[in-house]
Design an enzyme around this catalytic site. Structure first.
Site, short mmCIF file in Angstrom:
data_model
loop_
_atom_site.label_atom_id
_atom_site.label_comp_id
_atom_site.label_asym_id
_atom_site.label_seq_id
_atom_site.Cartn_x
_atom_site.Cartn_y
_atom_site.Cartn_z
N HIS A 92 0.85 -1.20 0.00
CA HIS A 92 0.00 0.00 0.00
C HIS A 92 0.88 1.25 0.00
CE1 HIS A 92 0.48 1.00 4.36
NE2 HIS A 92 0.49 -0.30 4.53
N ASP A 94 -0.39 4.47 0.85
CA ASP A 94 -0.81 5.49 1.81
C ASP A 94 -0.07 5.30 3.13
OD1 ASP A 94 -2.40 3.08 2.22
OD2 ASP A 94 -3.47 4.22 3.73
N ASP A 125 6.58 1.36 6.38
CA ASP A 125 5.18 0.93 6.26
C ASP A 125 4.41 1.88 5.36
OD1 ASP A 125 2.70 -0.21 6.72
OD2 ASP A 125 2.48 0.64 8.71
N GLU A 156 -5.07 1.61 2.99
CA GLU A 156 -4.91 0.53 3.97
C GLU A 156 -4.86 1.08 5.38
OE1 GLU A 156 -3.09 -2.36 6.64
OE2 GLU A 156 -2.28 -0.40 6.07
N GLU A 157 -4.13 2.17 5.57
CA GLU A 157 -4.00 2.72 6.92
C GLU A 157 -5.31 3.30 7.44
OE1 GLU A 157 -1.60 1.92 8.48
OE2 GLU A 157 0.31 2.10 7.43
N HIS A 422 3.89 3.51 12.42
CA HIS A 422 2.77 4.24 12.99
C HIS A 422 3.20 5.23 14.07
CE1 HIS A 422 -0.73 1.36 11.74
NE2 HIS A 422 0.26 1.35 10.86
#
Length: 457
Positions: A92, A94, A125, A156-157, A422
């Site tokens: 992903h 995003d 990520d 996705e996030e 994150h």
């Protein structure tokens, strides 16, 4: 079926040759703040999708930017040689919001190398996942021994709300024999891993109301309950005194095959001196095989602006991680029942679902999984990969399994335990990233070998 499959030495040389360009392109992606959350500039997500599409076109793929009511995804395809299998490569583009900028040591969207790590939001990520796929394709050039479908998601996030619709709408063009999901982690620096289980997720809001309006804290305090104190008492019922989740009906288990060293987990999590772990049992069971509930947000007056008044309403956001074997709908119902049953002082409690996703367990046996382990072992110079669970959630894996039941699903890692995905100061270990890129190239070669052997038998 006859294809030319490049040797290990050829692929090593090709990856080494391509890595400088791959890193430069990764840094270009990191500079794009593509955040799909509400309230952010979604033109940056569009920009990120176009940048990924350009990279895939450079790998001689037929590319489309697609959407289904959500943020843009990118699909790139190259047909398989006659008789060869097709491999879907997922990642992903995003990224998470950056949070408190003061906690970052450098601009989150300006990649910086420090001590062999590349820092920046999305560096690990999952823009590293995108570029691992690109690196493998560049290593093969025109001699790719399998068909490939690149599916690079754009939200996705933010929960992958439109992903299932996208998969259904483009099912025929993304169908594959093997699915590689490059969005997990490795066991340690120098030790690869294959993820075989992941927890599910229920994100929800709980709002407590005790008053129709704010009233003077001196005139009414001591007899009239305020909503914030009431919410705190309610949230405290979610765990027992040992820190285990205390919501009846949530599934939990034990039986992890490996355990985490306590000092390593403390260092990776950044735990302060004197802070103890919560829960009971093996550490790996606590974050692989048992549920977890975290309060990740709170709506209440800010301390600097709070008047001397009883708060009439307060709201918290909960992140509930579900153990393998649980079901999201049942877990949400159990949580809702618990919160309403334990409402202090007769307060009004409203629970609202934000999004959910199912946990999964992958039966990682068979020739394609053996091929993956062999590729990892080679890329990490003889180190055997570890089969791991992951406490995080990738809910769409269950969707992939339902839509493509015959496909082998390989959940691979671009992160290491120190990546801080994150969080502030997210980073990518560049040495491990080089191994990830080599492992994926080797995997594609081994998938072709397995198919050739099966066809010859």
């Amino acid at each position: 079926m006859t294809t030319t499959i490049r040797t290990e030495s050829e692929l090593r040389a090709a990856i080494e040759r391509e890595l400088p360009g791959v890193r430069a392109d990764l840094e270009r992606l990191v500079r794009i703040p593509g955040i799909a959350f509400d309230g952010f500039d979604h033109s940056q997500v569009e920009r990120s999708a176009e940048a990924v599409a350009e990279l895939l076109r450079g790998c001689s793929l037929d590319v489309r930017v697609v959407r289904s009511g959500g943020q843009p995804a990118v699909i790139g395809r190259r047909p398989a040689p006659p008789g060869a299998p097709t491999v879907m490569l997922y990642a992903h583009h995003d990224v998470q919001p950056v949070g408190d900028l003061s906690l970052w040591q450098s601009d989150p969207f300006e990649p910086v190398e420090r001590d062999g790590r590349l820092y920046g939001r999305g560096a690990a990520d999952d823009k590293a996942g995108v570029m691992a796929h690109v690196a493998a394709l560049r290593a093969f050039g025109d001699a790719l021994p399998v068909g490939v479908v690149l599916f690079v998601e754009g939200e996705e996030e933010y929960g992958s709300d439109s992903l299932e619709r996208l998969l259904k709408e483009h099912r025929e063009e993304i169908a594959a024999d093997v699915i590689v999901i490059a969005d997990s982690m490795n066991w340690d620096i120098g030790v690869p891993a294959l993820t075989t289980s992941l927890r599910g997720v229920v994100n929800c809001f709980v709002e407590v109301r005790t008053l129709s309006q704010a009233v003077h804290s001196g005139m009414f305090g001591g007899a009239v309950p305020d909503a914030l104190t009431t919410l705190c008492r309610l949230l405290a019922t979610l765990h027992d005194d040992a820190g285990d989740v205390a919501v009846a009906g949530l599934v939990g288990a034990e039986g992890a095959s490996v355990d985490y060293p306590e000092d390593r987990l403390r260092a990776e999590a950044g735990m302060l001196d004197g802070v103890s772990f919560i829960g009971t049992g093996r550490l790996t069971d606590r974050f692989w095989n048992k549920p977890a509930i975290s309060v990740i947000g709170l709506d209440a007056p800010a301390t600097g602006e709070a008047p001397n008044a009883l708060v009439p309403a307060a709201k918290a956001k909960l992140s509930v991680r579900l153990a393998p074997g649980d079901e999201a709908a049942k877990a949400y119902a159990a949580l809702t029942e618990h919160l309403r049953r334990n409402a202090p002082f007769g307060a009004s409690v409203t629970v609202t679902l934000e999004h959910d996703g199912e946990p999964c367990v992958i039966d990682a046996t068979g020739p394609m999984y053996d091929a993956a382990r062999a590729a990892f072992r080679t890329a990490w110079d003889g180190v055997d990969p570890v089969d791991i669970g992951v406490g995080g959630s990738i809910p769409f894996i269950d969707t992939f399994r339902q839509m493509f039941p015959k496909a082998a699903i390989l959940v691979t890692g671009v992160e290491d335990p120190y990546a801080r995905a994150h969080g502030p100061n997210e980073s990518l270990h560049l040495g491990e990233f080089a191994r990830v890129c080599l492992a994926e190239a080797l995997l594609l070669a081994k998938v072709a070998e397995v198919a050739e052997t099966a066809a010859a038998d």
